[in-house]
Design an enzyme around this catalytic site. Structure first.
Site, PDB file in Angstrom:
ATOM      1  N   HIS A  82     -18.687 -38.230  15.853  1.00  0.00           N
ATOM      2  CA  HIS A  82     -17.606 -39.023  15.274  1.00  0.00           C
ATOM      3  C   HIS A  82     -17.953 -40.500  15.432  1.00  0.00           C
ATOM      4  CE1 HIS A  82     -13.530 -40.072  14.043  1.00  0.00           C
ATOM      5  NE2 HIS A  82     -13.514 -40.932  15.046  1.00  0.00           N
TER       6      HIS A  82
ATOM      7  N   ARG B 205      -6.810 -23.136   3.637  1.00  0.00           N
ATOM      8  CA  ARG B 205      -7.832 -23.472   4.649  1.00  0.00           C
ATOM      9  C   ARG B 205      -8.281 -22.200   5.359  1.00  0.00           C
ATOM     10  NH1 ARG B 205      -8.777 -28.679   5.672  1.00  0.00           N
ATOM     11  NH2 ARG B 205      -7.139 -30.154   5.065  1.00  0.00           N
TER      12      ARG B 205
ATOM     13  N   LEU C 189     -11.053 -28.137  10.398  1.00  0.00           N
ATOM     14  CA  LEU C 189     -11.195 -26.702  10.647  1.00  0.00           C
ATOM     15  C   LEU C 189      -9.917 -26.148  11.264  1.00  0.00           C
ATOM     16  CD1 LEU C 189     -14.797 -27.009  12.036  1.00  0.00           C
ATOM     17  CD2 LEU C 189     -14.153 -25.854   9.889  1.00  0.00           C
TER      18      LEU C 189
ATOM     19  N   SER D 241     -27.612 -37.161   6.895  1.00  0.00           N
ATOM     20  CA  SER D 241     -28.635 -37.913   7.636  1.00  0.00           C
ATOM     21  C   SER D 241     -28.731 -37.465   9.093  1.00  0.00           C
ATOM     22  CB  SER D 241     -28.360 -39.419   7.553  1.00  0.00           C
ATOM     23  OG  SER D 241     -27.230 -39.782   8.317  1.00  0.00           O
ATOM     24  N   ASN D 242     -27.608 -37.071   9.677  1.00  0.00           N
ATOM     25  CA  ASN D 242     -27.661 -36.559  11.051  1.00  0.00           C
ATOM     26  C   ASN D 242     -28.371 -35.212  11.099  1.00  0.00           C
ATOM     27  OD1 ASN D 242     -26.182 -38.246  13.176  1.00  0.00           O
ATOM     28  ND2 ASN D 242     -24.830 -38.377  11.420  1.00  0.00           N
TER      29      ASN D 242
END
Ligand code: GRF
Length: 191
Positions: A109, A65, A93, A13-14
Site C-alpha cells: 500500500h 463481489r 476482497l 510493476s511490483n
C-alpha cells in the site's frame, strides 16, 4: 519449492520486480500464476512473455463481489498457493476470500500505514503538509489496509512536489521492499 500467486490489476510493476528477484536471487519458490481482474492488464502480457501462467477473471462478468471472489478462489486454489501477493490489485476482497487465505496473503500500500488507508494517498499526504510519504507491505485482513505490518519505507516530500513526483519516488522503494519482504517470508516458511 513454494508456490506464489500474484494478483494484479494494471501495469504490474511490483509483480515484475518480484518475478525478477525470484529469478535473480534463486528463491526456493516459483511464481505459479499471475492473475488479474482486468483482462487488459499490461502485467498479464509481460508475464505471458516470461512463460508464466496467467489468468484474467473479469470482475465485470460477476453480479456480486462474492461470486467474483468465489471464482477467484476456485481458480487460485488450483495452483496450491503458499503465498498470495496482491500487487497493484485494485479490488476490495470479501471477508470470505481473506479468511480462506488468512496467514498467506499480503499487500503493498503506497502510504505509511496506518496513515492514509484507501486511495489518493500521496495527494492526501501533500494536502496534510506531511514531510514524508512512503510504502507499507502488510498482511491482508478483513479490514482494508489494516493488517500487521511486514515492512515499511519512508520517502521525503520536497517543496514543490506533485503527487506524481511522490508516486515515482515511492515506486522505486516499492520495487525494493516487496521482494525483500517476500524473501524473508519464504525463509520463515522454511524454518
Ligand atoms: C502502486 O502504487 C502500489 O503501491 C499500489 O498500486 C500501484 C500500482 O502498482 N498497490 P503496480 O505498478 O501495478 O505494481
Amino acid at each position: 519449492m513454494k508456490n506464489i500467486v500474484i494478483l494484479i490489476s494494471g501495469r504490474g510493476s511490483n509483480m515484475i520486480s518480484i518475478v525478477e528477484a525470484c529469478e535473480q536471487e534463486q528463491w526456493n519458490a516459483r511464481i505459479v500464476a499471475v492473475i488479474s481482474n482486468n483482462p487488459n492488464a499490461a502485467g498479464l502480457f509481460w508475464a505471458q512473455n516470461k512463460g508464466i501462467e496467467t489468468l484474467a477473471i473479469d470482475h465485470k462478468n460477476y453480479s456480486t463481489r462474492e461470486d467474483f471472489d468465489h471464482e477467484m478462489m476456485t481458480k487460485i486454489d488450483n495452483f496450491a498457493p503458499d503465498l498470495i501477493v496482491l500487487a497493484g490489485f485494485m479490488r476490495i476482497l470479501t471477508p470470505g476470500f481473506v479468511t480462506h487465505y488468512e496467514g498467506r496473503i499480503i499487500n503493498i500500500h503506497p502510504s505509511l500505514l496506518p496513515l492514509f488507508p484507501g486511495l489518493n494517498t500521496h495527494q492526501r499526504a501533500l494536502d496534510a503538509g506531511h514531510t514524508h510519504a512512503g510504502v507499507t507491505v502488510h498482511r491482508v485482513t478483513a479490514e482494508l489496509d489494516h493488517g500487521p505490518i511486514l515492512g515499511q519505507v519512508a520517502v521525503p516530500i520536497f517543496a514543490g512536489d506533485t503527487e506524481e513526483d511522490i508516486a515515482a519516488r515511492v515506486l522505486i522503494e516499492e520495487h525494493q521492499l516487496y521482494p525483500q519482504v517476500i524473501r524473508k517470508l519464504l525463509k520463515d516458511m522454511e524454518s
